[in-house]
Design a protein around this motif. Sequence first.
Motif, PDB file in Angstrom:
ATOM      1  N   GLY A 109       0.804  -1.215   0.000  1.00  0.00           N
ATOM      2  CA  GLY A 109       0.000   0.000   0.000  1.00  0.00           C
ATOM      3  C   GLY A 109       0.839   1.267   0.000  1.00  0.00           C
ATOM      4  O   GLY A 109       0.363   2.342  -0.374  1.00  0.00           O
ATOM      5  N   LEU A 110       2.103   1.149   0.410  1.00  0.00           N
ATOM      6  CA  LEU A 110       3.031   2.282   0.416  1.00  0.00           C
ATOM      7  C   LEU A 110       3.892   2.319  -0.849  1.00  0.00           C
ATOM      8  O   LEU A 110       4.842   3.091  -0.935  1.00  0.00           O
ATOM      9  CB  LEU A 110       3.932   2.217   1.654  1.00  0.00           C
ATOM     10  N   GLY A 111       3.555   1.465  -1.830  1.00  0.00           N
ATOM     11  CA  GLY A 111       4.254   1.493  -3.112  1.00  0.00           C
ATOM     12  C   GLY A 111       5.389   0.504  -3.266  1.00  0.00           C
ATOM     13  O   GLY A 111       6.113   0.536  -4.261  1.00  0.00           O
ATOM     14  N   PHE A 112       5.567  -0.388  -2.308  1.00  0.00           N
ATOM     15  CA  PHE A 112       6.626  -1.399  -2.399  1.00  0.00           C
ATOM     16  C   PHE A 112       6.137  -2.604  -3.190  1.00  0.00           C
ATOM     17  O   PHE A 112       4.952  -2.940  -3.166  1.00  0.00           O
ATOM     18  CB  PHE A 112       7.062  -1.860  -1.006  1.00  0.00           C
ATOM     19  N   GLU A 113       7.083  -3.258  -3.862  1.00  0.00           N
ATOM     20  CA  GLU A 113       6.802  -4.492  -4.592  1.00  0.00           C
ATOM     21  C   GLU A 113       7.672  -5.596  -4.031  1.00  0.00           C
ATOM     22  O   GLU A 113       8.842  -5.375  -3.699  1.00  0.00           O
ATOM     23  CB  GLU A 113       7.124  -4.324  -6.082  1.00  0.00           C
ATOM     24  N   TRP A 114       7.114  -6.784  -3.957  1.00  0.00           N
ATOM     25  CA  TRP A 114       7.854  -7.946  -3.485  1.00  0.00           C
ATOM     26  C   TRP A 114       8.890  -8.330  -4.538  1.00  0.00           C
ATOM     27  O   TRP A 114       8.596  -8.309  -5.740  1.00  0.00           O
ATOM     28  CB  TRP A 114       6.886  -9.106  -3.244  1.00  0.00           C
ATOM     29  N   VAL A 115      10.124  -8.633  -4.105  1.00  0.00           N
ATOM     30  CA  VAL A 115      11.189  -9.030  -5.034  1.00  0.00           C
ATOM     31  C   VAL A 115      11.942 -10.224  -4.472  1.00  0.00           C
ATOM     32  O   VAL A 115      11.969 -10.460  -3.265  1.00  0.00           O
ATOM     33  CB  VAL A 115      12.192  -7.879  -5.310  1.00  0.00           C
ATOM     34  N   GLU A 116      12.552 -10.953  -5.365  1.00  0.00           N
ATOM     35  CA  GLU A 116      13.431 -12.057  -4.976  1.00  0.00           C
ATOM     36  C   GLU A 116      14.758 -11.471  -4.505  1.00  0.00           C
ATOM     37  O   GLU A 116      15.170 -10.399  -4.954  1.00  0.00           O
ATOM     38  CB  GLU A 116      13.681 -12.991  -6.166  1.00  0.00           C
ATOM     39  N   LYS A 117      15.407 -12.180  -3.638  1.00  0.00           N
ATOM     40  CA  LYS A 117      16.698 -11.747  -3.092  1.00  0.00           C
ATOM     41  C   LYS A 117      17.704 -11.440  -4.216  1.00  0.00           C
ATOM     42  O   LYS A 117      18.471 -10.487  -4.124  1.00  0.00           O
ATOM     43  CB  LYS A 117      17.214 -12.853  -2.172  1.00  0.00           C
ATOM     44  N   GLU A 118      17.663 -12.227  -5.279  1.00  0.00           N
ATOM     45  CA  GLU A 118      18.589 -12.051  -6.398  1.00  0.00           C
ATOM     46  C   GLU A 118      18.347 -10.757  -7.169  1.00  0.00           C
ATOM     47  O   GLU A 118      19.205 -10.319  -7.932  1.00  0.00           O
ATOM     48  CB  GLU A 118      18.491 -13.247  -7.359  1.00  0.00           C
ATOM     49  N   GLN A 119      17.188 -10.144  -7.000  1.00  0.00           N
ATOM     50  CA  GLN A 119      16.842  -8.913  -7.716  1.00  0.00           C
ATOM     51  C   GLN A 119      17.230  -7.652  -6.938  1.00  0.00           C
ATOM     52  O   GLN A 119      16.993  -6.548  -7.408  1.00  0.00           O
ATOM     53  CB  GLN A 119      15.337  -8.874  -7.979  1.00  0.00           C
ATOM     54  N   LEU A 120      17.831  -7.819  -5.772  1.00  0.00           N
ATOM     55  CA  LEU A 120      18.164  -6.675  -4.926  1.00  0.00           C
ATOM     56  C   LEU A 120      19.386  -5.934  -5.451  1.00  0.00           C
ATOM     57  O   LEU A 120      20.278  -6.542  -6.054  1.00  0.00           O
ATOM     58  CB  LEU A 120      18.419  -7.143  -3.493  1.00  0.00           C
ATOM     59  N   PRO A 121      19.460  -4.637  -5.206  1.00  0.00           N
ATOM     60  CA  PRO A 121      20.632  -3.861  -5.640  1.00  0.00           C
ATOM     61  C   PRO A 121      21.909  -4.343  -4.945  1.00  0.00           C
ATOM     62  O   PRO A 121      21.898  -4.682  -3.760  1.00  0.00           O
ATOM     63  CB  PRO A 121      20.298  -2.432  -5.193  1.00  0.00           C
ATOM     64  N   SER A 122      23.001  -4.367  -5.683  1.00  0.00           N
ATOM     65  CA  SER A 122      24.276  -4.842  -5.138  1.00  0.00           C
ATOM     66  C   SER A 122      24.803  -3.937  -4.023  1.00  0.00           C
ATOM     67  O   SER A 122      25.612  -4.375  -3.198  1.00  0.00           O
ATOM     68  CB  SER A 122      25.318  -4.973  -6.246  1.00  0.00           C
ATOM     69  N   ALA A 123      24.333  -2.699  -3.954  1.00  0.00           N
ATOM     70  CA  ALA A 123      24.789  -1.775  -2.911  1.00  0.00           C
ATOM     71  C   ALA A 123      24.456  -2.269  -1.506  1.00  0.00           C
ATOM     72  O   ALA A 123      25.095  -1.847  -0.535  1.00  0.00           O
ATOM     73  CB  ALA A 123      24.182  -0.390  -3.130  1.00  0.00           C
ATOM     74  N   LEU A 124      23.498  -3.176  -1.370  1.00  0.00           N
ATOM     75  CA  LEU A 124      23.176  -3.719  -0.044  1.00  0.00           C
ATOM     76  C   LEU A 124      24.371  -4.421   0.582  1.00  0.00           C
ATOM     77  O   LEU A 124      24.528  -4.442   1.797  1.00  0.00           O
ATOM     78  CB  LEU A 124      22.000  -4.698  -0.124  1.00  0.00           C
ATOM     79  N   GLN A 125      25.231  -5.000  -0.266  1.00  0.00           N
ATOM     80  CA  GLN A 125      26.429  -5.681   0.231  1.00  0.00           C
ATOM     81  C   GLN A 125      27.391  -4.716   0.908  1.00  0.00           C
ATOM     82  O   GLN A 125      28.209  -5.121   1.719  1.00  0.00           O
ATOM     83  CB  GLN A 125      27.145  -6.406  -0.916  1.00  0.00           C
ATOM     84  N   SER A 126      27.301  -3.435   0.582  1.00  0.00           N
ATOM     85  CA  SER A 126      28.192  -2.429   1.166  1.00  0.00           C
ATOM     86  C   SER A 126      27.699  -1.919   2.513  1.00  0.00           C
ATOM     87  O   SER A 126      28.411  -1.178   3.185  1.00  0.00           O
ATOM     88  CB  SER A 126      28.321  -1.233   0.209  1.00  0.00           C
ATOM     89  N   MET A 127      26.486  -2.292   2.878  1.00  0.00           N
ATOM     90  CA  MET A 127      25.912  -1.839   4.144  1.00  0.00           C
ATOM     91  C   MET A 127      26.023  -2.939   5.190  1.00  0.00           C
ATOM     92  O   MET A 127      25.671  -4.082   4.925  1.00  0.00           O
ATOM     93  CB  MET A 127      24.425  -1.495   3.968  1.00  0.00           C
ATOM     94  N   GLU A 128      26.507  -2.591   6.357  1.00  0.00           N
ATOM     95  CA  GLU A 128      26.641  -3.582   7.435  1.00  0.00           C
ATOM     96  C   GLU A 128      25.306  -4.259   7.730  1.00  0.00           C
ATOM     97  O   GLU A 128      25.209  -5.484   7.797  1.00  0.00           O
ATOM     98  CB  GLU A 128      27.174  -2.897   8.690  1.00  0.00           C
ATOM     99  N   HIS A 129      24.259  -3.462   7.890  1.00  0.00           N
ATOM    100  CA  HIS A 129      22.945  -4.017   8.190  1.00  0.00           C
ATOM    101  C   HIS A 129      22.403  -4.811   6.994  1.00  0.00           C
ATOM    102  O   HIS A 129      21.761  -5.856   7.163  1.00  0.00           O
ATOM    103  CB  HIS A 129      21.979  -2.891   8.582  1.00  0.00           C
ATOM    104  N   GLY A 130      22.691  -4.352   5.793  1.00  0.00           N
ATOM    105  CA  GLY A 130      22.273  -5.063   4.591  1.00  0.00           C
ATOM    106  C   GLY A 130      22.910  -6.434   4.489  1.00  0.00           C
ATOM    107  O   GLY A 130      22.228  -7.426   4.206  1.00  0.00           O
ATOM    108  N   ARG A 131      24.221  -6.509   4.729  1.00  0.00           N
ATOM    109  CA  ARG A 131      24.906  -7.808   4.698  1.00  0.00           C
ATOM    110  C   ARG A 131      24.327  -8.759   5.730  1.00  0.00           C
ATOM    111  O   ARG A 131      24.111  -9.937   5.459  1.00  0.00           O
ATOM    112  CB  ARG A 131      26.406  -7.624   4.941  1.00  0.00           C
TER     113      ARG A 131
END
Length: 147
Positions: A109-131
Amino acid sequence: MGTIRVAEKEDFQKLKEFLQDGNVSANGMDHDNNVFFIVENEQNELLAALGIDFEQSVGLLRSFVIKVGMNDIHLFSLFERVFQYSKQQAIETVVLATDKLSVLPIFQGLGFEWVEKEQLPSALQSMEHGRSLLEQPNRYWMKRDFS
């Protein structure tokens, strides 16, 4: 009526306790690459908190806690403030992870779409919490693009 604002350094102890009471991690909340938004009532009691870590053009929502009884208008307004901030910081994609299937319709309802883990931006790997989240099993991932 509540006030929505960016948490300042002097808010961190109160915010940390609020997050811990909600069984949510407060680790890394004092890093330079994240911001926490809080909702307070007239007595300066915390009603909600939502953080965003950012790296490159990607934001990762984190540490979302709401107090029972907070109204939907404040909840919607909190996310709108985070989205406004994201756009001001040239964030093109906001990502979130949850282990609760029941909250996915709220985020849709806030505009988010469900995605597979493989579709996530690679920048998440650079974030401690993301990793950390990427290593955890049974996570549902959602994203919202602003571009």
